[in-house]
Design an enzyme around this catalytic site. Structure first.
Site, PDB file in Angstrom:
ATOM      1  CG  ASN A 170      33.547 -25.148   4.863  1.00 59.79           C
ATOM      2  OD1 ASN A 170      33.664 -24.045   5.132  1.00 59.79           O
ATOM      3  ND2 ASN A 170      34.476 -26.139   5.258  1.00 59.79           N
ATOM      4  CD  GLU A 268      39.215 -21.006  13.300  1.00 62.88           C
ATOM      5  OE1 GLU A 268      38.011 -21.747  12.737  1.00 62.88           O
ATOM      6  OE2 GLU A 268      38.817 -20.650  14.392  1.00 62.88           O
ATOM      7  CB  CYS A 301      39.175 -26.413   7.000  1.00 59.79           C
ATOM      8  SG  CYS A 301      38.490 -26.497   8.761  1.00 59.79           S
ATOM      9  CD  GLU A 478      38.359 -16.981  16.825  1.00 62.82           C
ATOM     10  OE1 GLU A 478      37.353 -17.270  17.448  1.00 62.82           O
ATOM     11  OE2 GLU A 478      38.816 -16.832  16.030  1.00 62.82           O
TER      12      GLU A 478
END
Ligand code: NDP
Length: 504
Positions: A170, A268, A301, A478
């Site tokens: 994406n 993630e 996301c 992160e």
């Protein structure tokens, strides 16, 4: 500056010209373009019209082994390279990306269908920023020595070793650079496995990094399918870190493989984030933020896909929202006027549509959208808002990853119920709340389970901030020094005082 990587022979199946830009689609291993050991390739198609774009090297176990071996071989020298020199090289790579923003933007749009204007003005400049930020941050990393009982403790950030980086489709180069930059800055070597649906900008990036002078083997790119190329990478005993962005089921498989060698992972993953709209909110702002959730055809996301509105604010919110949806321009992502482009792949559209069909069958109502965009055809899906959805229904609980939002209400004045609904999924990536009351913002934000909470804004991301998800949205954070924390093994060197103490 290294010489440009040699071009493949003219009749190579690995030469493609995409949107006018030549791309070499072999793996990049040990500073060389190499085909798969098996000679196999796969076809990469454009989401714009389904046309084949390129034949891509189809990596397998032998190629994965070779990529990790190259990363291992290059590791000692790169780890020993002075931070100032590593930072200089990362800035040189950033310069190379900067010089080729247009090429990268047009290729990325051809490959993943996201808006060209976003790639040009937002995403590719962000790639440059990722590289520069972590180069500078490396130079600012410090741990003051301290002394206890006369002994000096020196804490150092030691690079952990070869890192495998696995990215989704994406936001291909943006997400790759967000991992590559801190991993390389920290002194690790890397093997990047891009998503099979969007392999192209990783190949371009490898060439740019090489031309900027990055030594052979420091960055390797392995192309291929997840189960064939990704799986052997994450199981390789030579790997010391795995950073993965993608779906929860894949994360589970990677975690299981990484467990074999106790390799630390940073995950993630997906989300089902809420957008809380209180009656004291500016309804125009709330509608603006809600419509933003259709960006990148909803394939984000972080998207706040569950709109939760205080009962008395529902009608005003909906009015402003639908007004904005009517003004959205769906179309070709290369057109500057387009707001909503196609989804990534016919299989993905099928998946998105499945969610919507099942929700409608279960009694949901489509206030807007609710199906494919037949006028445009291809992978175009209508921006959709569904009401009459139950909290425990699939459409409220599962990540759709498309331009599909749900609208629910909570009783007036019932902040507890708002928070309960917001927190009631297995995810915890982000949450957005819109309110005119500072105290409420502070109170509600403190109760939400999310890696990031936005108050009266959305998608504001600073690289110094920790980023990641709670619950099934991820493991670890992160960003800023948290990235170095992940990619380094911290070491404490304790030195006895001279002259008086022989033992601790
Ligand atoms: P997937 O998990 O299917 O794939 C992600 C990557 O993993 C791809 O490169 C894929 O390769 C690879 N992969 C697949 N199987 C394996 C395996 N067994 N071992 C190693 N690697 C493997 O996710 P999608 O690409 O479909 O991306 C969408 C998902 O990513 C969504 O759920 C979304 O929420 C999440 N995402 C999360 C973000 C975040 O920051 N939290 C940001 C962006 C997306 P291949 O492409 O060949 O299948």
């Amino acid at each position: 500056m290294a010489p440009p990587a040699p071009a493949p022979p003219a009749n190579s199946p690995h030469t493609a010209t995409v949107a006018g830009v030549p791309v070499d689609t072999r793996h990049w291993i040990g500073g060389r373009r190499v085909p798969s050991a098996s000679g196999a390739t796969f076809t990469d198609h454009s989401p714009l019209d389904g046309t084949p774009l390129a034949e891509i090297a189809r990596g397998g176990a032998d190629d994965a082994r070779a990529a990790v071996a190259a990363a291992r071989e290059a590791f000692p020298a790169w780890a020993a390279t002075a931070p100032a020199e590593r930072a200089r090289l990362l800035h040189a790579v950033a310069d190379g990306v900067q010089a080729r923003i247009e090429d990268l933007a047009v290729v990325e749009t051809a490959d993943n269908g996201a808006l060209l204007r976003s790639h040009r003005r937002g995403v590719m400049p962000r790639v440059v920023h990722n590289l520069r930020y972590f180069a500078d941050r490396l130079l600012a990393l410090s741990h003051d020595d301290f002394v206890t009982r006369g002994h000096t403790h020196h804490v150092s950030w030691d690079p952990a070793g070869p890192a495998v980086l696995i990215t989704p489709w994406n936001a291909p180069l943006m997400l790759a650079s967000w991992k590559i930059a801190p991993a390389l800055a920290a002194g690790n070597t890397v093997v990047l496995k891009p998503a099979e649906w969007t392999p192209l900008t990783a190949s371009l990036f490898a060439g740019i990094a090489h031309e900027a002078g990055l030594p052979a083997g420091v960055l390797n790119v392995l192309q291929g399918y997840g189960p064939e190329a990704g799986a052997p990478l994450v199981a390789d005993p030579g790997v010391r870190r795995i950073s993965f962005t993608g779906s929860v089921p894949t994360a589970r498989r990677i975690a299981a493989a990484a467990a074999g060698h106790l390799v630390p992972c940073s995950f993630e993953l997906g989300g089902k984030s809420p957008l809380l709209v209180f009656a004291d909110a500016d309804p125009e702002l709330a509608a603006d933020l809600a419509v933003e959730q259709y960006d990148n055809a909803g394939q984000v996301c972080l998207a706040a896909t569950r709109i939760l509105v205080e009962e008395s604010a529902r009608d005003a919110f909906l009015g402003h929202f639908l007004d904005r949806v009517r003004k959205l321009t769906p179309g070709d992502p290369r057109d500057e006027a387009t707001d909503v482009g196609p989804a990534i792949h016919p299989r993905h559209v099928e998946r998105v549509d499945g969610f919507v069909r099942r929700a409608l069958d279960a009694g949901a109502k489509a206030v807007t959208g609710g199906g494919r965009n037949h006028a445009l055809g291809g992978n175009h899906y209508l921006p959709t808002l569904l009401t009459d959805v139950a909290q425990d229904s699939e459409i409220v609980q599962e990540e759709v990853f498309g331009p599909v939002l749900t609208l629910q209400t909570f009783p007036d004045g019932d902040e507890d119920e708002a928070v309960r609904l917001a927190d009631d999924t297995r995810f915890g990536l982000a949450a957005t709340l819109v309110t005119g009351d500072r105290e409420r913002a502070r109170r509600v934000a403190a109760r939400l389970v999310a890696g990031t909470v936005w108050v009266n804004c959305f998608f504001v991301r600073d690289l110094s901030a920790p980023f990641g998800g709670s619950r099934e949205s991820g493991i670890g954070r992160e960003g800023g020094d948290w990235s170095f924390d992940f990619y380094c093994d911290l070491k404490n060197t304790v030195t006895a005082p001279e002259g008086w103490a022989r033992h601790g």
